[in-house]
Design a protein around this motif. Structure first.
Motif, PDB file in Angstrom:
ATOM      1  N   PRO A  58     -53.603 -60.181  36.376  1.00 45.79           N
ATOM      2  CA  PRO A  58     -54.317 -59.948  37.641  1.00 45.79           C
ATOM      3  C   PRO A  58     -55.576 -59.124  37.404  1.00 45.79           C
ATOM      4  CG  PRO A  58     -52.385 -58.553  37.496  1.00 45.79           C
ATOM      5  CD  PRO A  58     -52.330 -59.480  36.320  1.00 45.79           C
ATOM      6  N   PRO A  59     -56.585 -59.288  38.241  1.00 45.50           N
ATOM      7  CA  PRO A  59     -57.809 -58.499  38.063  1.00 45.50           C
ATOM      8  C   PRO A  59     -57.524 -57.009  38.296  1.00 45.50           C
ATOM      9  CG  PRO A  59     -57.910 -59.758  40.109  1.00 45.50           C
ATOM     10  CD  PRO A  59     -56.680 -60.202  39.373  1.00 45.50           C
ATOM     11  N   THR A  60     -58.137 -56.182  37.486  1.00 44.80           N
ATOM     12  CA  THR A  60     -57.877 -54.734  37.572  1.00 44.80           C
ATOM     13  C   THR A  60     -58.748 -54.068  38.626  1.00 44.80           C
ATOM     14  OG1 THR A  60     -59.472 -54.364  35.804  1.00 44.80           O
ATOM     15  CG2 THR A  60     -57.181 -54.621  35.157  1.00 44.80           C
ATOM     16  N   VAL A  61     -59.944 -54.563  38.887  1.00 48.28           N
ATOM     17  CA  VAL A  61     -60.860 -53.954  39.846  1.00 48.28           C
ATOM     18  C   VAL A  61     -61.139 -54.960  40.946  1.00 48.28           C
ATOM     19  CG1 VAL A  61     -63.146 -52.933  40.152  1.00 48.28           C
ATOM     20  CG2 VAL A  61     -61.907 -52.594  37.999  1.00 48.28           C
ATOM     21  N   GLU A  62     -61.013 -54.520  42.185  1.00 55.37           N
ATOM     22  CA  GLU A  62     -61.330 -55.391  43.307  1.00 55.37           C
ATOM     23  C   GLU A  62     -62.838 -55.650  43.342  1.00 55.37           C
ATOM     24  OE1 GLU A  62     -59.355 -56.896  45.587  1.00 55.37           O
ATOM     25  OE2 GLU A  62     -57.660 -56.209  44.371  1.00 55.37           O
ATOM     26  N   PRO A  63     -63.266 -56.877  43.648  1.00 53.47           N
ATOM     27  CA  PRO A  63     -64.705 -57.150  43.717  1.00 53.47           C
ATOM     28  C   PRO A  63     -65.337 -56.462  44.935  1.00 53.47           C
ATOM     29  CG  PRO A  63     -63.458 -59.065  44.376  1.00 53.47           C
ATOM     30  CD  PRO A  63     -62.462 -58.064  43.871  1.00 53.47           C
ATOM     31  N   VAL A  64     -66.598 -56.103  44.787  1.00 53.17           N
ATOM     32  CA  VAL A  64     -67.341 -55.450  45.858  1.00 53.17           C
ATOM     33  C   VAL A  64     -67.843 -56.518  46.818  1.00 53.17           C
ATOM     34  CG1 VAL A  64     -69.337 -54.012  46.390  1.00 53.17           C
ATOM     35  CG2 VAL A  64     -68.032 -53.616  44.280  1.00 53.17           C
ATOM     36  N   VAL A  65     -67.577 -56.326  48.100  1.00 54.56           N
ATOM     37  CA  VAL A  65     -68.010 -57.268  49.121  1.00 54.56           C
ATOM     38  C   VAL A  65     -69.315 -56.754  49.710  1.00 54.56           C
ATOM     39  CG1 VAL A  65     -67.439 -58.361  51.308  1.00 54.56           C
ATOM     40  CG2 VAL A  65     -65.642 -57.922  49.630  1.00 54.56           C
ATOM     41  N   VAL A  66     -70.347 -57.603  49.739  1.00 58.31           N
ATOM     42  CA  VAL A  66     -71.645 -57.245  50.277  1.00 58.31           C
ATOM     43  C   VAL A  66     -71.925 -58.149  51.474  1.00 58.31           C
ATOM     44  CG1 VAL A  66     -74.105 -57.112  49.801  1.00 58.31           C
ATOM     45  CG2 VAL A  66     -72.467 -56.533  48.012  1.00 58.31           C
ATOM     46  N   ASN A  67     -72.255 -57.522  52.607  1.00 60.41           N
ATOM     47  CA  ASN A  67     -72.605 -58.269  53.813  1.00 60.41           C
ATOM     48  C   ASN A  67     -74.110 -58.209  54.005  1.00 60.41           C
ATOM     49  OD1 ASN A  67     -69.950 -58.919  54.496  1.00 60.41           O
ATOM     50  ND2 ASN A  67     -69.642 -56.935  55.464  1.00 60.41           N
ATOM     51  N   ILE A  68     -74.747 -59.360  54.087  1.00 59.19           N
ATOM     52  CA  ILE A  68     -76.189 -59.435  54.305  1.00 59.19           C
ATOM     53  C   ILE A  68     -76.399 -60.086  55.668  1.00 59.19           C
ATOM     54  CG2 ILE A  68     -78.359 -60.406  53.512  1.00 59.19           C
ATOM     55  CD1 ILE A  68     -77.228 -60.349  50.694  1.00 59.19           C
ATOM     56  N   ASP A  69     -77.133 -59.392  56.552  1.00 62.59           N
ATOM     57  CA  ASP A  69     -77.432 -59.910  57.876  1.00 62.59           C
ATOM     58  C   ASP A  69     -78.930 -60.144  57.988  1.00 62.59           C
ATOM     59  OD1 ASP A  69     -74.778 -59.701  58.656  1.00 62.59           O
ATOM     60  OD2 ASP A  69     -75.024 -57.609  59.287  1.00 62.59           O
ATOM     61  N   VAL A  70     -79.313 -61.268  58.590  1.00 60.43           N
ATOM     62  CA  VAL A  70     -80.719 -61.575  58.856  1.00 60.43           C
ATOM     63  C   VAL A  70     -80.870 -61.747  60.361  1.00 60.43           C
ATOM     64  CG1 VAL A  70     -82.628 -63.157  58.405  1.00 60.43           C
ATOM     65  CG2 VAL A  70     -80.934 -62.710  56.613  1.00 60.43           C
ATOM     66  N   ASP A  71     -81.736 -60.916  60.959  1.00 57.77           N
ATOM     67  CA  ASP A  71     -81.965 -60.989  62.404  1.00 57.77           C
ATOM     68  C   ASP A  71     -82.927 -62.130  62.719  1.00 57.77           C
ATOM     69  OD1 ASP A  71     -80.292 -58.891  62.901  1.00 57.77           O
ATOM     70  OD2 ASP A  71     -81.867 -57.373  62.829  1.00 57.77           O
ATOM     71  N   PHE A  72     -83.117 -62.377  64.018  1.00 59.40           N
ATOM     72  CA  PHE A  72     -83.991 -63.441  64.484  1.00 59.40           C
ATOM     73  C   PHE A  72     -85.448 -63.179  64.122  1.00 59.40           C
ATOM     74  CE2 PHE A  72     -83.867 -60.340  67.841  1.00 59.40           C
ATOM     75  CZ  PHE A  72     -85.166 -60.287  68.296  1.00 59.40           C
ATOM     76  N   ASP A  73     -85.832 -61.902  63.954  1.00 58.06           N
ATOM     77  CA  ASP A  73     -87.229 -61.601  63.616  1.00 58.06           C
ATOM     78  C   ASP A  73     -87.458 -61.478  62.103  1.00 58.06           C
ATOM     79  OD1 ASP A  73     -85.784 -59.316  63.301  1.00 58.06           O
ATOM     80  OD2 ASP A  73     -87.223 -57.977  64.302  1.00 58.06           O
ATOM     81  N   GLY A  74     -86.448 -61.745  61.295  1.00 59.88           N
ATOM     82  CA  GLY A  74     -86.600 -61.711  59.843  1.00 59.88           C
ATOM     83  C   GLY A  74     -86.171 -60.416  59.202  1.00 59.88           C
ATOM     84  N   THR A  75     -85.606 -59.486  59.956  1.00 58.49           N
ATOM     85  CA  THR A  75     -85.140 -58.225  59.394  1.00 58.49           C
ATOM     86  C   THR A  75     -83.851 -58.469  58.610  1.00 58.49           C
ATOM     87  OG1 THR A  75     -86.040 -57.105  61.323  1.00 58.49           O
ATOM     88  CG2 THR A  75     -84.497 -55.856  59.944  1.00 58.49           C
ATOM     89  N   VAL A  76     -83.814 -57.958  57.375  1.00 54.37           N
ATOM     90  CA  VAL A  76     -82.647 -58.126  56.514  1.00 54.37           C
ATOM     91  C   VAL A  76     -81.897 -56.807  56.463  1.00 54.37           C
ATOM     92  CG1 VAL A  76     -81.883 -58.673  54.175  1.00 54.37           C
ATOM     93  CG2 VAL A  76     -83.867 -59.834  55.128  1.00 54.37           C
ATOM     94  N   ALA A  77     -80.579 -56.884  56.707  1.00 58.12           N
ATOM     95  CA  ALA A  77     -79.728 -55.673  56.674  1.00 58.12           C
ATOM     96  C   ALA A  77     -78.705 -55.858  55.563  1.00 58.12           C
ATOM     97  CB  ALA A  77     -79.050 -55.463  58.008  1.00 58.12           C
ATOM     98  N   TRP A  78     -78.630 -54.886  54.641  1.00 57.20           N
ATOM     99  CA  TRP A  78     -77.684 -54.904  53.518  1.00 57.20           C
ATOM    100  C   TRP A  78     -76.529 -53.995  53.891  1.00 57.20           C
ATOM    101  CZ3 TRP A  78     -78.274 -57.148  48.553  1.00 57.20           C
ATOM    102  CH2 TRP A  78     -77.345 -56.766  47.605  1.00 57.20           C
ATOM    103  N   ASN A  79     -75.334 -54.551  54.051  1.00 62.48           N
ATOM    104  CA  ASN A  79     -74.124 -53.824  54.475  1.00 62.48           C
ATOM    105  C   ASN A  79     -74.370 -53.055  55.776  1.00 62.48           C
ATOM    106  OD1 ASN A  79     -72.420 -54.686  52.470  1.00 62.48           O
ATOM    107  ND2 ASN A  79     -72.912 -53.008  51.096  1.00 62.48           N
ATOM    108  N   GLY A  80     -74.995 -53.692  56.701  1.00 64.02           N
ATOM    109  CA  GLY A  80     -75.207 -53.075  58.019  1.00 64.02           C
ATOM    110  C   GLY A  80     -76.433 -52.214  58.001  1.00 64.02           C
TER     111      GLY A  80
END
Length: 80
Positions: A58-80
């Motif tokens: 089994p994997p020893t380290v859990e993978p890091v989850v990254v959430n990327i959000d793109v708003d309607f005006d083009g703003t990019v949010a990395w993990n909120g």
């Protein structure tokens, strides 16, 4: 094909045969094709793979989850 018979008349100029004799050409091509078929090595249609046996550890380290959000005006949010 290779022999041309005269018209029977007493013409002074013999007609020139412009047709090529195809029999030797066909014979040579058939011999070359047969030699090519004989010299091609036989191909195997199977691929031998060395697959691992057993269950993987089994994997020893859990993978890091990254959430990327793109708003309607083009703003990019990395993990909120």
């Amino acid at each position: 094909m290779g022999m041309q018979i005269g018209s029977g008349g007493a013409s002074a100029d013999p007609e020139v045969m412009i047709e090529m004799n195809m029999t030797p050409l066909i014979d040579v091509m058939l011999v070359l094709i047969i030699m090519l078929i004989i010299t091609i090595p036989i191909q195997n249609h199977a691929v031998n793979l060395n697959m691992p046996t057993g269950t993987p550890p089994p994997p020893t380290v859990e993978p890091v989850v990254v959430n990327i959000d793109v708003d309607f005006d083009g703003t990019v949010a990395w993990n909120g």
